[in-house]
Design a protein around this motif. Structure first.
Motif, PDB file in Angstrom:
ATOM      1  N   ILE A  10      15.617   1.121   0.585  1.00  0.00           N
ATOM      2  CA  ILE A  10      16.707   2.117  -0.176  1.00  0.00           C
ATOM      3  C   ILE A  10      16.075   3.105  -1.010  1.00  0.00           C
ATOM      4  CG2 ILE A  10      18.739   0.662   0.075  1.00  0.00           C
ATOM      5  CD1 ILE A  10      17.810  -0.271  -3.083  1.00  0.00           C
ATOM      6  N   TYR A  12      14.629   6.275  -3.128  1.00  0.00           N
ATOM      7  CA  TYR A  12      14.774   6.918  -4.554  1.00  0.00           C
ATOM      8  C   TYR A  12      15.844   7.999  -4.596  1.00  0.00           C
ATOM      9  CZ  TYR A  12      11.322   3.855  -6.252  1.00  0.00           C
ATOM     10  OH  TYR A  12      10.390   2.566  -6.439  1.00  0.00           O
ATOM     11  N   ASP A  15      14.555  11.596  -5.111  1.00  0.00           N
ATOM     12  CA  ASP A  15      13.628  11.967  -4.159  1.00  0.00           C
ATOM     13  C   ASP A  15      14.301  12.991  -3.178  1.00  0.00           C
ATOM     14  OD1 ASP A  15      11.800  10.792  -5.084  1.00  0.00           O
ATOM     15  OD2 ASP A  15      11.177   9.627  -3.298  1.00  0.00           O
ATOM     16  N   HIS A  18      12.336  13.596   2.962  1.00  0.00           N
ATOM     17  CA  HIS A  18      11.402  14.338   3.656  1.00  0.00           C
ATOM     18  C   HIS A  18      11.097  13.525   4.991  1.00  0.00           C
ATOM     19  CE1 HIS A  18       8.487  11.366   2.342  1.00  0.00           C
ATOM     20  NE2 HIS A  18       8.723  11.745   1.199  1.00  0.00           N
ATOM     21  N   THR A  24      11.072   6.390   8.826  1.00  0.00           N
ATOM     22  CA  THR A  24      11.483   5.123   8.735  1.00  0.00           C
ATOM     23  C   THR A  24      13.014   4.896   9.146  1.00  0.00           C
ATOM     24  OG1 THR A  24      10.285   4.880   6.626  1.00  0.00           O
ATOM     25  CG2 THR A  24      11.678   3.085   7.097  1.00  0.00           C
ATOM     26  N   ASP A  49      18.263   3.835  -4.270  1.00  0.00           N
ATOM     27  CA  ASP A  49      17.896   3.241  -5.021  1.00  0.00           C
ATOM     28  C   ASP A  49      18.192   3.852  -6.478  1.00  0.00           C
ATOM     29  OD1 ASP A  49      16.494   1.351  -6.757  1.00  0.00           O
ATOM     30  OD2 ASP A  49      14.515   1.318  -5.679  1.00  0.00           O
ATOM     31  N   GLY A 253       7.775   1.359   4.797  1.00  0.00           N
ATOM     32  CA  GLY A 253       6.133   1.993   4.921  1.00  0.00           C
ATOM     33  C   GLY A 253       5.355   0.973   4.446  1.00  0.00           C
ATOM     34  N   ASP A 255       3.411   1.425   1.851  1.00  0.00           N
ATOM     35  CA  ASP A 255       3.408   1.403   0.441  1.00  0.00           C
ATOM     36  C   ASP A 255       4.133   0.327  -0.384  1.00  0.00           C
ATOM     37  OD1 ASP A 255       5.556   2.870   1.628  1.00  0.00           O
ATOM     38  OD2 ASP A 255       6.023   3.825  -0.073  1.00  0.00           O
ATOM     39  N   ILE A 256       4.871  -0.187   0.353  1.00  0.00           N
ATOM     40  CA  ILE A 256       5.851  -1.043  -0.499  1.00  0.00           C
ATOM     41  C   ILE A 256       5.854  -2.502   0.248  1.00  0.00           C
ATOM     42  CG2 ILE A 256       7.418   0.473  -1.349  1.00  0.00           C
ATOM     43  CD1 ILE A 256       9.383   0.322   0.644  1.00  0.00           C
ATOM     44  N   HIS A 282       5.299   0.258   8.453  1.00  0.00           N
ATOM     45  CA  HIS A 282       4.570   1.255   9.405  1.00  0.00           C
ATOM     46  C   HIS A 282       3.673   2.200   8.632  1.00  0.00           C
ATOM     47  CE1 HIS A 282       6.906   4.584   7.232  1.00  0.00           C
ATOM     48  NE2 HIS A 282       8.012   3.908   7.710  1.00  0.00           N
ATOM     49  N   TRP A 284       1.520   5.987   7.286  1.00  0.00           N
ATOM     50  CA  TRP A 284       1.818   7.143   6.742  1.00  0.00           C
ATOM     51  C   TRP A 284       1.447   8.502   7.446  1.00  0.00           C
ATOM     52  CZ3 TRP A 284       2.847   8.381   0.815  1.00  0.00           C
ATOM     53  CH2 TRP A 284       4.014   7.394   0.392  1.00  0.00           C
ATOM     54  N   TRP A 285       2.462   9.392   7.099  1.00  0.00           N
ATOM     55  CA  TRP A 285       2.036  10.711   7.753  1.00  0.00           C
ATOM     56  C   TRP A 285       1.519  11.387   6.892  1.00  0.00           C
ATOM     57  CZ3 TRP A 285       3.612  12.114  12.559  1.00  0.00           C
ATOM     58  CH2 TRP A 285       4.371  11.663  13.306  1.00  0.00           C
ATOM     59  N   LYS A 528       1.563   2.147  -5.649  1.00  0.00           N
ATOM     60  CA  LYS A 528       2.711   1.675  -5.585  1.00  0.00           C
ATOM     61  C   LYS A 528       2.612   0.444  -5.550  1.00  0.00           C
ATOM     62  CE  LYS A 528       6.637   4.193  -4.167  1.00  0.00           C
ATOM     63  NZ  LYS A 528       7.533   4.609  -2.967  1.00  0.00           N
TER      64      LYS A 528
HETATM   65  N1  MSP Z   1      13.327   2.525  -3.571  1.00  0.00           N
HETATM   66  C1  MSP Z   1      11.874   2.177  -3.017  1.00  0.00           C
HETATM   67  C2  MSP Z   1      12.307   1.299  -1.997  1.00  0.00           C
HETATM   68  C3  MSP Z   1      13.169   0.085  -2.539  1.00  0.00           C
HETATM   69  S1  MSP Z   1      13.386  -0.955  -0.986  1.00  0.00           S
HETATM   70  C4  MSP Z   1      14.018  -2.152  -1.697  1.00  0.00           C
HETATM   71  C5  MSP Z   1      10.994   3.361  -2.843  1.00  0.00           C
HETATM   72  N2  MSP Z   1      11.621   4.423  -2.204  1.00  0.00           N
HETATM   73  S2  MSP Z   1      11.012   5.692  -1.470  1.00  0.00           S
HETATM   74  O1  MSP Z   1      12.165   6.969  -1.630  1.00  0.00           O
HETATM   75  O2  MSP Z   1       9.608   6.092  -2.219  1.00  0.00           O
HETATM   76  O3  MSP Z   1      10.671   5.256  -0.067  1.00  0.00           O
HETATM   77  C6  MSP Z   1       9.649   4.674   0.451  1.00  0.00           C
HETATM   78  C7  MSP Z   1       9.531   5.035   1.780  1.00  0.00           C
HETATM   79  O4  MSP Z   1       9.689   6.245   2.360  1.00  0.00           O
HETATM   80  C8  MSP Z   1       8.408   4.248   2.237  1.00  0.00           C
HETATM   81  O5  MSP Z   1       8.359   2.910   2.413  1.00  0.00           O
HETATM   82  C9  MSP Z   1       8.463   4.550   3.853  1.00  0.00           C
HETATM   83  O6  MSP Z   1       9.410   4.174   4.427  1.00  0.00           O
HETATM   84  C10 MSP Z   1       8.803   6.134   3.428  1.00  0.00           C
HETATM   85  N3  MSP Z   1       8.081   6.959   3.214  1.00  0.00           N
HETATM   86  C11 MSP Z   1       7.827   7.989   2.045  1.00  0.00           C
HETATM   87  N4  MSP Z   1       6.597   8.720   2.406  1.00  0.00           N
HETATM   88  C12 MSP Z   1       6.041   8.539   3.484  1.00  0.00           C
HETATM   89  C13 MSP Z   1       5.272   9.219   4.369  1.00  0.00           C
HETATM   90  N5  MSP Z   1       4.360  10.140   3.874  1.00  0.00           N
HETATM   91  N6  MSP Z   1       5.022   8.757   5.623  1.00  0.00           N
HETATM   92  C14 MSP Z   1       5.770   7.591   6.204  1.00  0.00           C
HETATM   93  N7  MSP Z   1       6.567   7.186   5.248  1.00  0.00           N
HETATM   94  C15 MSP Z   1       6.802   7.306   4.132  1.00  0.00           C
HETATM   95  O7  MSP Z   1       9.796   3.192  -2.277  1.00  0.00           O
END
Ligand code: MSP
Length: 670
Positions: A10, A12, A15, A18, A24, A49, A253, A255-256, A282, A284-285, A528
């Motif tokens: 879910i 943020y 944000d 993008h 994803t 979120d 991604g 990152d989490i 997966h 990151w771009w 993160k």
């Molecule tokens: N809110 C948390 C997730 C909670 S899930 C229980 C969060 N949100 S986020 O808005 O930061 O989204 C993170 C996700 O966005 C990453 O895990 C990935 O899926 C996607 N991405 C954000 N930037 C990215 C890139 N540059 N490349 C690929 N995916 C990326 O973390």
């Protein structure tokens, strides 16, 4: 009917969506659509979120309530998913009342079962960044984020006994090795679990953070955002969808990863649920070789991509360009090359030359009868079978790139078949039976490819199928499904060839190149993904990133030595003063404002400007600015802009060039 449950993180709510978010979500959508096509009962969940410090702060800055802020902003994700043809079955918001009630019920249960305890936590607290730091993260004893002093404070918090689940986590991963994918990520988690696991702080004092779900057993505290957020995957199943648990795939991604494995699995064990079957992280771009970031102004806006290429081409590129799991680079040039080579040429040609010319001219524009199969026909049928099987296996296991490679083998085999069978020669010879059989085989390949693409390019798939008279995909891999006599039509080419990068994108790229990347900020951005456990009590609080992720300070871009121009060159630009008479937000673009500007003409001009990040519409009305009045009109997200205003600054253009109010609108500037 098999049940299939797939989720995205879910996102943020603050944000701006993008290309990373799109990636994803498109991946999850593709597997969801594929499973539906295969007849499964699918639940596909995405959402936003919405709790935490960042949301609260952003709302305060705008003078609205955090709920109002989230209500307004979450639709940006919904709107993007609609444009990208995302077929989610539900969209959860962590401010939904039933989600909050579910989280509270789970917390109460954990509390009652002795899984939680209160303890004092001490650490270095930065009031400016509103978060704790571990000793080793401080820079010269100060907050690494803001450079401000930190203080050692002690406060009571609630902890989840996560450390008790270390052995069970290890045993689970050993018994179900593919529960964390790809393997590299599983090894990363196993590495994390080599150190003793700390307990997890799951509360924040309301005095510090009020925007969260209150702990049912201690009203002075709210829930840690990650506890709240992860629980969405379960809470969304309330009211009849409970049987979808355990989830088949949490697509995330990299990152989490730790949150979705170590934290989430332990939480599930404690709450009495099985862990998800697979967590797939997966890569990151980057963008044109550089990390995507707001301050570099290189964030790829998926709306712009959809405007320029259409949703299906964007979906295709994202899943075709890099292997799912690996990192990759988003390059506009690479996009163009792939678009032309694979979509316009390979796929477009397959149908177009047959549908537009050969069928209508030589066989009456209908599906011809089949004929006796030759070796070449049998080879084509074998390729179709192999490609579709590989496609199925690969999409089912999220190997999208391999799936597309397999399908394109069939596309290319279809094109080669036309070349070797030479229908033009058959026509010349008057061999109508073989001519019909050959063209029919090509149509069957077209049908098979189009049907399989329904999960990945739903719009173009429907167009492909409509051309051969079908209203729904037919995945049968044999070359004998189309009904002879059905009228076929060429219609418009699927993917018109593009000679250059579309203008709107080229302009952005040129603008981005005007500024050199700012130097690396001194302060390191907090990862993160939490670090492996250091001895408690530092760890729990240093996993605080989501509600207080530090951002690198914006550094002004270093000016680049400009190319010199003649006075005549400058003379081509006509500048005039203008008074802003009205301003409003662009209905389809967060970054844009739509202004009406009096430049001394009978009617004010409409100017669409990318200044929404730095200016509210209200603050602009009445301002006297400088406008380029002989700019060619351009359409920005559907609205015509008749000029350009001058402003200083990089990505988030901050300072408008203003003229004195005593200078009449329309005065020439030189
Ligand atoms: N809110 C948390 C997730 C909670 S899930 C229980 C969060 N949100 S986020 O808005 O930061 O989204 C993170 C996700 O966005 C990453 O895990 C990935 O899926 C996607 N991405 C954000 N930037 C990215 C890139 N540059 N490349 C690929 N995916 C990326 O973390």
């Amino acid at each position: 009917m098999a049940r299939f449950y797939v989720t995205t993180p879910i996102y943020y709510v603050n944000d701006v969506p993008h290309v990373g978010h799109a990636y994803t979500t498109v991946a999850a959508d593709t597997v969801a659509r594929w499973r539906r096509l295969r007849g499964d009962d699918v639940m596909f969940l995405t959402g936003t979120d919405e709790h935490g410090q960042k949301v609260l702060r952003a709302a305060e800055k705008r003078g609205v309530t955090p709920q109002g802020h989230a209500d307004e902003l979450h639709v940006r994700f919904k709107a993007l998913w609609e444009r990208l043809a995302i077929s989610n079955d539900a969209f959860i918001r962590t401010t939904d009342a039933d989600h909050q009630a579910f989280v509270q019920a789970q917390l109460q249960k954990l509390h009652d079962n002795g899984e939680l305890y209160a303890a004092d936590y001490s650490g270095w607290y930065s009031t400016s960044a509103e978060r704790f730091w571990a000793e080793e993260e401080l820079v010269e004893g100060k907050c690494p984020d803001t450079g401000q002093p930190v203080e050692w404070i002690t406060e009571k918090n609630w902890f989840f006994k996560m450390s008790a689940y270390q052995d069970r986590l290890l045993a689970h991963i050993a018994a179900y090795p593919d529960c964390i994918q790809p393997e590299l990520r599983r090894n990363e988690v196993l590495g994390y679990l080599k150190k003793p696991l700390a307990d997890l702080c799951i509360s924040r004092p309301k005095a510090r953070l009020s925007w969260g779900i209150p702990l049912p057993f201690d009203p002075e505290y709210v829930t840690y955002v990650w506890f709240d957020a992860l629980t969405n995957y379960l809470s969304a199943l309330q009211g009849g969808k409970e049987a979808f648990w355990p989830a088949d795939y949490h697509v995330i991604g990299k990152d989490i990863l730790t949150f979705h494995t170590v934290y989430w699995f332990s939480m599930l064990f404690a709450m009495g649920y099985a862990p998800p079957k697979h967590v797939y992280a997966h890569g990151w771009w980057t963008v044109e070789g550089t990390k995507m970031s707001k301050s570099l102004g290189n964030v790829v806006d998926p709306h712009l991509l959809v405007d320029s290429y259409g949703a299906d081409a964007v979906r295709y590129f994202l899943l075709r360009e890099i292997p799912f799991g690996g990192d990759g680079d988003f390059s506009h040039q690479a996009f163009l090359v792939r678009y032309n080579a694979e979509l316009a040429n390979d796929l477009g040609n397959l149908g177009h030359r047959v549908l537009a010319t050969m069928l209508p001219r030589w066989v009456g524009g209908v599906v011809p009868e089949a004929g006796p199969a030759t070796d070449n026909d049998r080879a084509l049928a074998a390729t179709a079978l192999r490609a579709t099987q590989a496609f199925d296996t690969n999409v089912t296991t999220l190997q999208f790139r391999q799936a597309l490679e397999a399908l394109w083998e069939l596309v290319r085999a279809g094109n080669k078949y036309v070349d070797t069978e030479e229908p033009w020669a058959l026509n010349k010879r008057g061999d109508t039976a073989r001519l019909g059989a050959v063209l029919r085989n090509v149509l069957e390949v077209w049908r098979i490819v189009g049907s399989h693409l329904a999960c990945l390019m739903p719009g173009k798939s429907a167009e492909m199928l409509a051309k051969v008279g079908l209203s729904a995909p037919d995945l049968d891999p044999t070359l004998d499904r189309l009904v002879p006599g059905t009228p076929v039509s060429a219609g418009d080419p699927l993917f018109p060839r593009l000679d250059a990068i579309p203008a709107a994108i080229a302009e952005l790229m040129a603008a981005a190149k005007l500024a050199e990347p700012p130097p690396e900020p001194k302060a390191k951005k907090a990862p993160k993904t939490p670090k492996p456990s250091s001895p408690a009590p530092d760890l729990p609080m240093s996993t605080d990133a989501p509600d207080a992720t530090p951002t690198a300070p914006a550094t002004p871009a270093a000016p680049v030595a400009p190319a010199l121009i003649e006075y005549d060159d400058f003379g081509k630009v006509q500048l005039r003063t203008g008074r802003i008479v009205s301003a409003e937000r662009h209905p389809n673009a967060d970054k844009l404002l739509v202004l009406k500007v009096d430049v001394g003409e009978p009617e004010p001009r409409q100017i669409v400007a990318g200044i929404a990040a730095a200016h509210t519409p209200e603050s602009l009305v009445g301002k006297d600015i400088v406008v380029v009045v002989n700019m060619k009109p351009a359409k920005l997200r559907g609205l015509v802009s008749q000029g350009m205003l001058l402003a200083a600054g990089g990505g988030d253009v901050a300072a408008l060039l203003t003229a004195g109010a005593d200078i009449a609108p329309g005065t020439i500037v030189k």
